[in-house]
Design an enzyme around this catalytic site. Structure first.
Site, PDB file in Angstrom:
ATOM      1  CG  ASP A   7      -1.859   1.158   1.272  1.00 30.57           C
ATOM      2  OD1 ASP A   7      -2.224   1.673   0.194  1.00 30.57           O
ATOM      3  OD2 ASP A   7      -2.242   1.567   2.382  1.00 30.57           O
ATOM      4  CD  GLU A  68      -4.776   1.171  -2.662  1.00 27.59           C
ATOM      5  OE1 GLU A  68      -5.590   0.406  -2.109  1.00 27.59           O
ATOM      6  OE2 GLU A  68      -4.434   2.274  -2.223  1.00 27.59           O
ATOM      7  CG  ASP A 141      -0.901   3.128   6.153  1.00 25.46           C
ATOM      8  OD1 ASP A 141      -1.380   3.742   5.191  1.00 25.46           O
ATOM      9  OD2 ASP A 141      -0.699   3.642   7.267  1.00 25.46           O
TER      10      ASP A 141
END
Length: 180
Positions: A7, A68, A141
Site C-alpha cells: 500500500d 495498489e 496501511d
C-alpha cells in the site's frame, strides 16, 4: 504462492506478505510499515523507502508483488507522493525479476469484501477473518497491504493464465486454406 502486497505511501508504506492459493483463505507471513521522515528531503525519503522495501523483499522472498494503483484525489500533493512511492514499490519488485501487478482500490475491496465501495473498517475486518488473525492488523496501511496481497493471490493467477493463453493464441500458426 507467496505474495507481497504494498500500500504505497511516502510517509507510511504498508507491506503485507500472504501465502496461499486461489480460493483458499491464505496465511499471513508478515506485516510491516516502512516509514520515512516527512521533514527529510524527497530524494532521501525515496531512498529510505527503496531500502526498506528491498530489505523486506529479501527477508520474505515473495514470488510476486502487488501494488495498489494510484488514483486521483483532491489533494494533488498527496497523489504525487503516493505515485512516487508506487513507482519505488514497482521498481523494487522488478529489480528482483518478480512479476508485479497493480490493483485499483475498488478491485481490492471487491476481492476481499465483495463490495468495491467497502470502507477501511470493512476491509480490515475481512482481512482479519480471511487470514484467521486473532486481532486486526494495525495501522490501516498494514491491513490494506494484506488486502492487496490477498487480491493478487485470488485474482493474479487468473490474470496470468489469461495472459498466457492470449500469448499462446498469438503464437499459434494460422491454418491455411479454406475453412468450410
Amino acid at each position: 504462492m507467496r505474495v507481497m502486497g504494498i500500500d504505497p505511501g511516502l510517509t507510511r508504506c504498508g507491506v503485507g506478505v500472504v501465502e496461499g492459493r486461489p480460493g483458499a483463505p491464505g496465511t499471513m507471513v508478515a506485516v510491516d510499515v516502512v516509514r520515512t521522515d516527512p521533514e527529510a528531503p524527497l530524494a532521501d525519503r525515496l531512498l529510505a523507502l527503496d531500502n526498506g522495501l528491498r530489505a523486506l523483499l529479501e527477508a520474505h522472498r515473495p514470488e510476486a508483488v502487488a501494488v495498489e494503483r494510484v488514483f486521483s484525489q483532491h489533494n494533488v500533493a498527496s497523489v504525487i507522493g503516493t505515485a512516487q512511492a508506487s513507482g519505488i514499490a514497482l521498481l523494487a519488485g522488478a529489480r528482483l525479476g518478480l512479476p508485479t501487478e497493480t490493483y485499483t482500490p475498488s478491485e481490492v475491496k471487491n476481492a476481499v469484501c465483495g463490495n468495491g465501495t467497502a470502507d477501511k473498517r470493512q476491509v480490515t475486518s475481512m482481512v482479519t477473518r480471511i487470514l484467521r488473525l486473532k486481532e486486526a492488523p494495525k495501522p490501516a496501511d498494514a491491513a490494506d497491504a494484506l488486502a492487496i496481497a490477498i487480491c493478487h493471490l485470488w485474482r493474479g493467477g487468473v490474470k496470468a493464465r489469461i495472459a498466457e493463453a492470449a500469448a499462446r493464441s498469438q503464437a499459434a500458426p494460422t491454418p491455411r486454406g479454406n475453412l468450410r
